[in-house]
Design a protein around this motif. Structure first.
Motif, short mmCIF file in Angstrom:
data_model
loop_
_atom_site.label_atom_id
_atom_site.label_comp_id
_atom_site.label_asym_id
_atom_site.label_seq_id
_atom_site.Cartn_x
_atom_site.Cartn_y
_atom_site.Cartn_z
N LEU A 49 0.82 -1.22 0.00
CA LEU A 49 0.00 0.00 0.00
C LEU A 49 0.85 1.26 0.00
O LEU A 49 0.53 2.24 -0.67
CB LEU A 49 -0.91 0.02 1.25
N VAL A 50 1.93 1.24 0.78
CA VAL A 50 2.68 2.47 1.03
C VAL A 50 3.83 2.67 0.05
O VAL A 50 4.06 3.77 -0.46
CB VAL A 50 3.22 2.46 2.49
N VAL A 51 4.55 1.56 -0.24
CA VAL A 51 5.81 1.68 -0.97
C VAL A 51 5.67 2.30 -2.37
O VAL A 51 6.48 3.14 -2.74
CB VAL A 51 6.52 0.30 -1.04
N PRO A 52 4.64 1.93 -3.17
CA PRO A 52 4.59 2.53 -4.51
C PRO A 52 4.57 4.06 -4.46
O PRO A 52 5.22 4.72 -5.27
CB PRO A 52 3.28 1.99 -5.08
N PHE A 53 3.87 4.62 -3.47
CA PHE A 53 3.80 6.07 -3.37
C PHE A 53 5.14 6.64 -2.90
O PHE A 53 5.61 7.66 -3.42
CB PHE A 53 2.67 6.48 -2.42
N ALA A 54 5.75 5.97 -1.91
CA ALA A 54 7.03 6.45 -1.37
C ALA A 54 8.11 6.37 -2.45
O ALA A 54 8.87 7.33 -2.65
CB ALA A 54 7.42 5.63 -0.16
N ALA A 55 8.16 5.24 -3.17
CA ALA A 55 9.20 5.08 -4.19
C ALA A 55 8.97 6.06 -5.35
O ALA A 55 9.92 6.60 -5.91
CB ALA A 55 9.23 3.64 -4.70
N ALA A 56 7.70 6.31 -5.71
CA ALA A 56 7.40 7.26 -6.78
C ALA A 56 7.85 8.66 -6.36
O ALA A 56 8.42 9.41 -7.17
CB ALA A 56 5.91 7.25 -7.10
N ALA A 57 7.62 9.01 -5.09
CA ALA A 57 8.06 10.32 -4.60
C ALA A 57 9.58 10.41 -4.66
O ALA A 57 10.14 11.45 -5.05
CB ALA A 57 7.57 10.54 -3.17
N ALA A 58 10.27 9.30 -4.32
CA ALA A 58 11.73 9.29 -4.36
C ALA A 58 12.23 9.45 -5.79
O ALA A 58 13.22 10.15 -6.04
CB ALA A 58 12.26 7.99 -3.75
N VAL A 59 11.54 8.82 -6.76
CA VAL A 59 11.94 8.96 -8.16
C VAL A 59 11.81 10.42 -8.60
O VAL A 59 12.69 10.98 -9.25
CB VAL A 59 11.07 8.06 -9.07
#
Lengths: 234, 239
Positions: B224-234
């Protein structure tokens, strides 16, 4: 996943892109200092200037990839949030890297770029686009074996095929698209640009060449804009 | 390897339905990995070699080997996944296609999720499938082998997820791979404890389901959380 109800951009609608007082600093150096510009459907913005005057930075800000330190980009009257759905549905960015996978063939790269853009094209249309840019007989060659100019031409095929699609992105941001292209390639690029502008698109192009676009183009020279504060910085 | 995922629109969903972005990213990365099979095989070979070093170093003392088996297999899996993390974003970053993915009509978190699943299929799943063989080498019994396999099936996707955030944050950083290890390895500790712990509890005939449930919970939360966090990091790395 949340469904984002984004209206598909239509090529016939009128669009307007405006930059308001953009400022960008990198370290102690001021790259953009209060730049503003207005562009309408059918118009092209030609960015000129020596290397390092901020052409790429400006294009990346307009694409939403770089956040300006101050100022805003306004699309059809609405202030844009970086990489929001509206922005992603409007902006097509071609950087100075060719955005090609070395391990894909020319044809696979074209398909890859199109599917990322949400465009589905049948095989015949892809073949026609590759034919148009002169890569028909090189379409099964891995990109790593293509020349610089041929890599650029894969990008041209993508632009030309996007044009035939009803929901193609109306705002094209192109960073030195004519680099490494021969005279024939530049003419091809100009003709694709004319089609794009005629269909109501907007283009921002950083280039050192004089392009035959046959429509009103705004020329902006970033040299004169950066000079003033490079002096004041000293 | 023949990739048969059809990403062409069948006409049922609109062109920019977010879930198609997941398939586009997944199919693309699987196809790219199939073009460089060497990397997949190398990571798998690394896993086997590292896990096989321990019996050689410690000697043929079967009780001790069996005792350390869960930890060894898990640490080897963790290091193997760590080696493959740069593949997630670094190539796309270098050739400019990461910008294209960020500007795609599909939302970036959906694309990132597709890339993470592709990474797990290439880097995590093979390890889980091979782990019973390594377990046999350490003298684990069938019940323990099943738990080892289950713990890796639940745990390796989490390794790909946490790694994706680290890989995105270290894009374009000089000496990024060591920084990536320093950033990601401490975050792998809970997965390691629950994963190896489940097998250890199976070995002493205790109930291992709590450990597996915790791994499953981490997996769901991460999904749930990681796709958003990783997209923000990208996005930060592209700025």
């Amino acid at each position: 996943m949340a469904v984002t109800g984004v209206p598909a951009s239509t090529t016939n609608a009128m669009h307007n892109l405006a930059a308001r007082d953009l400022r960008l600093e990198r370290g102690a150096r001021s790259i953009l200092n209060g730049l503003s510009v207005d562009i309408e459907s059918g118009q092209a913005l030609i960015l000129r200037g020596a290397n390092g005057t901020g052409k790429t930075s400006l294009l990346r800000i307009l694409a939403g990839l770089t956040l300006p330190d101050a100022g805003a980009v306004v699309w059809n009257g609405k202030k844009l949030k970086a990489l929001s759905a509206t922005w992603r549905n409007a902006a097509l960015y071609l950087g100075h890297t060719n955005a090609l996978k070395d391990d894909f063939t020319a044809e696979e790269n074209l398909l890859d770029a199109l599917s990322i853009d949400g465009i589905t094209a049948d095989h015949a249309a892809q073949l026609a686009a590759l034919e148009k840019v002169g890569l028909a007989d090189r379409r099964h060659v891995l990109s790593r074996r293509l020349s610089q100019g041929q890599k650029r031409r894969v990008g041209l095929a993508r632009l030309s095929l996007a044009l035939t699609h009803k929901t193609h992105k109306p705002l094209w941001l192109l960073d030195e698209p004519t680099n490494a292209l021969d005279a024939n390639g530049v003419a091809l690029f100009s003709s694709i640009m004319r089609d794009h502008l005629e269909s109501g698109g907007i283009a921002c192009i950083a280039t050192h060449l004089v392009l035959d676009l046959a429509s009103p183009a705004i020329e902006m020279n970033l040299d004169s804009l950066t000079d003033s504060f490079e002096k004041s910085a000293r | 390897m023949k990739i048969a995922i059809d990403v062409q629109n069948s006409g049922e969903t609109p062109d920019n339905a977010p879930e198609r972005g997941f398939l586009v990213a997944l199919a693309r990365d699987v196809k790219l990995a199939a073009r460089s099979k060497g990397e997949v095989i190398q990571a798998l070979a690394f896993f086997i070699v590292v896990a096989s070093l321990f019996p050689l170093a410690i000697g043929p003392e079967s009780a001790l080997l069996k005792r350390i088996a869960p930890g060894v297999v898990w640490v080897a899996a963790l290091l193997s996944v760590l080696l493959t993390l740069p593949r997630l974003f670094a190539n796309d970053y270098a050739d400019g296609t990461l910008e294209q993915l960020a500007l795609s009509v599909y939302p970036l978190p959906v694309i990132v999720l597709g890339k993470i699943v592709a990474h797990w299929l290439m880097a995590g799943l093979p390890l889980a499938l091979l782990s019973p063989l390594l377990g046999l080498q350490f003298g684990l019994e069938s019940r323990e082998l099943v738990v080892l396999f289950a713990s890796l099936m639940l745990g390796t996707p989490v390794l790909s997820m946490i790694g994706a955030i680290g890989a995105a944050l270290t894009l374009g950083v000089r000496g990024g791979s060591i920084l990536l290890a320093l950033l990601v390895l401490p975050l792998y500790i809970p997965v390691l404890i629950f994963g190896a712990g489940a097998v250890e509890q199976a070995m002493v005939a205790l109930d291992f389901s709590a450990n597996l449930s915790l791994l499953g919970a981490i997996l769901l939360l991460g999904g749930l959380v990681v796709p958003f966090a990783a997209a923000a990091a990208v996005k930060i790395s592209l700025d």
